[in-house]
Design an enzyme around this catalytic site. Sequence first.
Site, mmCIF file in Angstrom:
data_model
loop_
_atom_site.group_PDB
_atom_site.id
_atom_site.type_symbol
_atom_site.label_atom_id
_atom_site.label_comp_id
_atom_site.label_asym_id
_atom_site.label_seq_id
_atom_site.Cartn_x
_atom_site.Cartn_y
_atom_site.Cartn_z
ATOM 1 N N ARG A 120 1.327 -1.021 -0.190
ATOM 2 C CA ARG A 120 -0.041 -0.087 0.113
ATOM 3 C C ARG A 120 0.895 1.958 -0.391
ATOM 4 N NH1 ARG A 120 -2.354 -3.312 3.676
ATOM 5 N NH2 ARG A 120 -4.204 -4.244 2.760
ATOM 6 N N LYS A 142 1.920 10.693 -11.098
ATOM 7 C CA LYS A 142 1.446 9.734 -11.651
ATOM 8 C C LYS A 142 1.964 8.584 -12.123
ATOM 9 C CE LYS A 142 -1.781 13.390 -14.672
ATOM 10 N NZ LYS A 142 -1.695 12.926 -16.494
ATOM 11 N N GLU A 184 8.442 19.391 -25.060
ATOM 12 C CA GLU A 184 7.841 19.840 -23.943
ATOM 13 C C GLU A 184 8.067 20.600 -23.360
ATOM 14 O OE1 GLU A 184 4.962 17.925 -22.783
ATOM 15 O OE2 GLU A 184 5.301 15.843 -23.896
ATOM 16 N N LYS A 226 5.808 23.027 -13.694
ATOM 17 C CA LYS A 226 5.085 22.143 -13.626
ATOM 18 C C LYS A 226 4.497 21.792 -12.098
ATOM 19 C CE LYS A 226 3.987 17.467 -14.247
ATOM 20 N NZ LYS A 226 3.745 16.017 -15.286
ATOM 21 N N GLU A 236 -6.534 29.283 -13.760
ATOM 22 C CA GLU A 236 -7.350 30.224 -15.033
ATOM 23 C C GLU A 236 -8.319 29.164 -15.446
ATOM 24 O OE1 GLU A 236 -5.188 34.144 -15.940
ATOM 25 O OE2 GLU A 236 -3.849 32.231 -15.174
ATOM 26 N N ARG A 240 -3.450 21.647 -14.048
ATOM 27 C CA ARG A 240 -3.546 20.429 -14.631
ATOM 28 C C ARG A 240 -3.718 20.257 -16.525
ATOM 29 N NH1 ARG A 240 -0.192 15.108 -13.292
ATOM 30 N NH2 ARG A 240 -0.331 16.374 -10.882
ATOM 31 N N ASN A 244 -1.352 20.405 -20.983
ATOM 32 C CA ASN A 244 -2.553 19.191 -22.371
ATOM 33 C C ASN A 244 -2.058 20.334 -23.839
ATOM 34 O OD1 ASN A 244 -2.733 16.682 -21.837
ATOM 35 N ND2 ASN A 244 -4.991 16.822 -22.744
ATOM 36 N N HIS A 247 -1.214 18.885 -27.095
ATOM 37 C CA HIS A 247 -1.734 16.642 -26.757
ATOM 38 C C HIS A 247 -2.799 16.591 -27.065
ATOM 39 C CE1 HIS A 247 1.839 17.202 -24.397
ATOM 40 N NE2 HIS A 247 2.246 16.397 -23.996
ATOM 41 N N HIS A 251 -1.604 13.324 -28.960
ATOM 42 C CA HIS A 251 -2.067 11.873 -28.845
ATOM 43 C C HIS A 251 -2.763 11.136 -30.270
ATOM 44 C CE1 HIS A 251 -2.317 12.919 -24.410
ATOM 45 N NE2 HIS A 251 -0.683 12.088 -24.884
ATOM 46 N N HIS A 264 6.193 11.299 -29.122
ATOM 47 C CA HIS A 264 5.346 11.747 -28.363
ATOM 48 C C HIS A 264 5.506 13.321 -29.334
ATOM 49 C CE1 HIS A 264 2.633 13.057 -25.437
ATOM 50 N NE2 HIS A 264 3.357 13.584 -25.007
HETATM 51 N N1 LIG Z 1 3.588 10.489 -14.925
HETATM 52 C C1 LIG Z 1 3.708 11.437 -15.906
HETATM 53 O O1 LIG Z 1 3.281 12.513 -16.121
HETATM 54 C C2 LIG Z 1 4.141 11.891 -17.110
HETATM 55 C C3 LIG Z 1 4.445 12.290 -17.693
HETATM 56 C C4 LIG Z 1 4.563 12.743 -19.310
HETATM 57 C C5 LIG Z 1 4.858 11.293 -19.962
HETATM 58 N N2 LIG Z 1 4.900 10.318 -19.304
HETATM 59 C C6 LIG Z 1 5.270 8.765 -19.805
HETATM 60 O O2 LIG Z 1 6.983 8.955 -19.469
HETATM 61 C C7 LIG Z 1 6.470 7.975 -20.904
HETATM 62 C C8 LIG Z 1 7.988 8.152 -21.619
HETATM 63 O O3 LIG Z 1 8.787 8.992 -21.099
HETATM 64 P P1 LIG Z 1 10.722 9.262 -21.611
HETATM 65 O O4 LIG Z 1 9.902 10.061 -23.251
HETATM 66 O O5 LIG Z 1 11.571 9.380 -21.081
HETATM 67 O O6 LIG Z 1 11.095 7.220 -22.456
HETATM 68 P P2 LIG Z 1 11.310 6.551 -22.378
HETATM 69 O O7 LIG Z 1 11.263 5.964 -21.197
HETATM 70 O O8 LIG Z 1 10.500 5.227 -22.779
HETATM 71 O O9 LIG Z 1 12.497 6.658 -22.752
HETATM 72 C C9 LIG Z 1 13.288 6.494 -23.902
HETATM 73 C C10 LIG Z 1 14.301 5.460 -24.118
HETATM 74 O O10 LIG Z 1 15.481 6.393 -24.008
HETATM 75 C C11 LIG Z 1 16.162 5.825 -22.955
HETATM 76 N N3 LIG Z 1 17.180 6.559 -22.182
HETATM 77 C C12 LIG Z 1 16.409 6.699 -20.642
HETATM 78 N N4 LIG Z 1 17.763 7.312 -20.472
HETATM 79 C C13 LIG Z 1 18.988 7.771 -21.380
HETATM 80 C C14 LIG Z 1 20.222 8.137 -21.079
HETATM 81 N N5 LIG Z 1 20.193 8.911 -20.178
HETATM 82 N N6 LIG Z 1 21.162 8.056 -22.170
HETATM 83 C C15 LIG Z 1 20.303 7.169 -23.230
HETATM 84 N N7 LIG Z 1 18.941 6.739 -23.282
HETATM 85 C C16 LIG Z 1 17.992 6.212 -22.277
HETATM 86 C C17 LIG Z 1 15.542 4.790 -22.638
HETATM 87 O O11 LIG Z 1 15.946 3.164 -22.654
HETATM 88 C C18 LIG Z 1 14.398 4.336 -23.718
HETATM 89 O O12 LIG Z 1 14.682 3.580 -24.803
HETATM 90 C C19 LIG Z 1 5.778 7.078 -21.514
HETATM 91 O O13 LIG Z 1 5.468 6.578 -21.493
HETATM 92 C C20 LIG Z 1 4.703 8.484 -20.979
HETATM 93 O O14 LIG Z 1 3.729 8.160 -21.324
HETATM 94 C C21 LIG Z 1 4.473 10.420 -18.219
HETATM 95 ZN ZN LIG Z 2 3.506 14.979 -23.544
#
Ligand SMILES: NC(=O)c1ccc[n+]([C@@H]2O[C@H](COP(=O)([O-])OP(=O)(O)OC[C@H]3O[C@@H](n4cnc5c(N)ncnc54)[C@H](O)[C@@H]3O)[C@@H](O)[C@H]2O)c1
Ligand SMILES: [Zn+2]
Length: 361
Positions: A120, A142, A184, A226, A236, A240, A244, A247, A251, A264
Amino acid sequence: LERVSVPVPGRPYEVVVGAGVLDRIGELLPELPGAEVAFVVTDPAVADRVPALASGLEPRRLRAVPLPVPAGEEAKTLDVYRAVVQQLAAREAHRDDLVVALGGGAVGDLAGFAASTYMRGMPLAQVPTTLTGQVDAAIGGKTAVNLPEGKNLVGTFHQPRLVLADVETLATLPERHLRSGLAEVAKVALTLDPELLERLERDPVPVVARDPEALTWVVARCAAAKARVVAGDEREAGPRMVLNYGHTLGHAIERLEAYAGRTHGEAVAVGMEFAARLAVAHGLAAADLVGRTRRLLASLGLDPDGALPSVGAIEQALRLDKKFRGVVRFVLLAGVGRPVVVDDVPMTRVREVLLEMGAPP
Ligand SMILES: NC(=O)c1ccc[n+]([C@@H]2O[C@H](COP(=O)([O-])OP(=O)(O)OC[C@H]3O[C@@H](n4cnc5c(N)ncnc54)[C@H](O)[C@@H]3O)[C@@H](O)[C@H]2O)c1
Ligand SMILES: [Zn+2]
């Protein structure tokens, strides 16, 4: 070193940004009574960073135990989640121990979900190693894994105790992932931080070239933006929702390309160009918003042009969005730094703008 506080009710935490800060995790973590082990959920791309983390945890008498998971999105499955929580059980993790997410947003989402559900809830530290992770995913609490039926369908809110963004880890990030994160950054600059926008407009080169000082400043600015939104100050445009920006269409494009086409960030870049054009067409923003958006994206190596799916397919995908409630709700800009949520954009106008952007009917 830049420190940004995320003032969520209950337990505020810090985002610490800097070059080479990984091994300072021990001094930066808040008190964790009873913690003995730090389970480091690790993306293989950054496994070589575990020793630095481990030595940083030593002074706190936290033993680092690496839990390797598959790279990127492959980590966000129920199967990998199950493997992680079973590892925690097999190694007799207790609820006071720490989970550390070392990797991109994918590892952050997975590790966060495991930390929030095992017994938990265990304390969590986010150590994002992608630009997307550092400016966005690691902040805000999240967590999620994917289902075959859709992305992020299972998840929780679980705020970390610390977000440690070491911009030096970004040195090895593939160019395309860096650009994805820069989308972003552009989003934050356009919607929430005119000063960041002006700085990027003046000189985007150091950021694109990954100069550690420039990255530290940019990541900290985005983290601060953020943090403000997450803490609910930015009402306003609806809390959150402003995150978007770009997005809604982004998306839809990602889904239509089955997550195998644009990244993305590349899809969000197209979404921001679309949003700018829509804001002008809707009489909300002055016409120069489009050019300013395009110039910013281009300077960051992002291409808002390129082939679009058909207008019909996009319209259908917009209706399937989980946020769809009979109307498509868009975050648009009345000007830079002035986001508004709009739900009276007629579908005909959406179609017109898509056609204007070259989408086939
Ligand atoms: N929780 C949230 O608020 C939130 C917000 C935005 C995105 N996300 C999620 O985050 C994910 C996308 O994250 P991302 O863009 O970081 O992609 P990712 O975590 O998939 O990483 C992208 C690639 O980079 C590689 N990598 C990571 N760090 C590295 C480094 N320092 N050097 C070399 N390679 C490296 C990873 O192995 C992977 O192949 C999605 O699943 C998305 O849904 C969540
Ligand atoms: Zn995004």
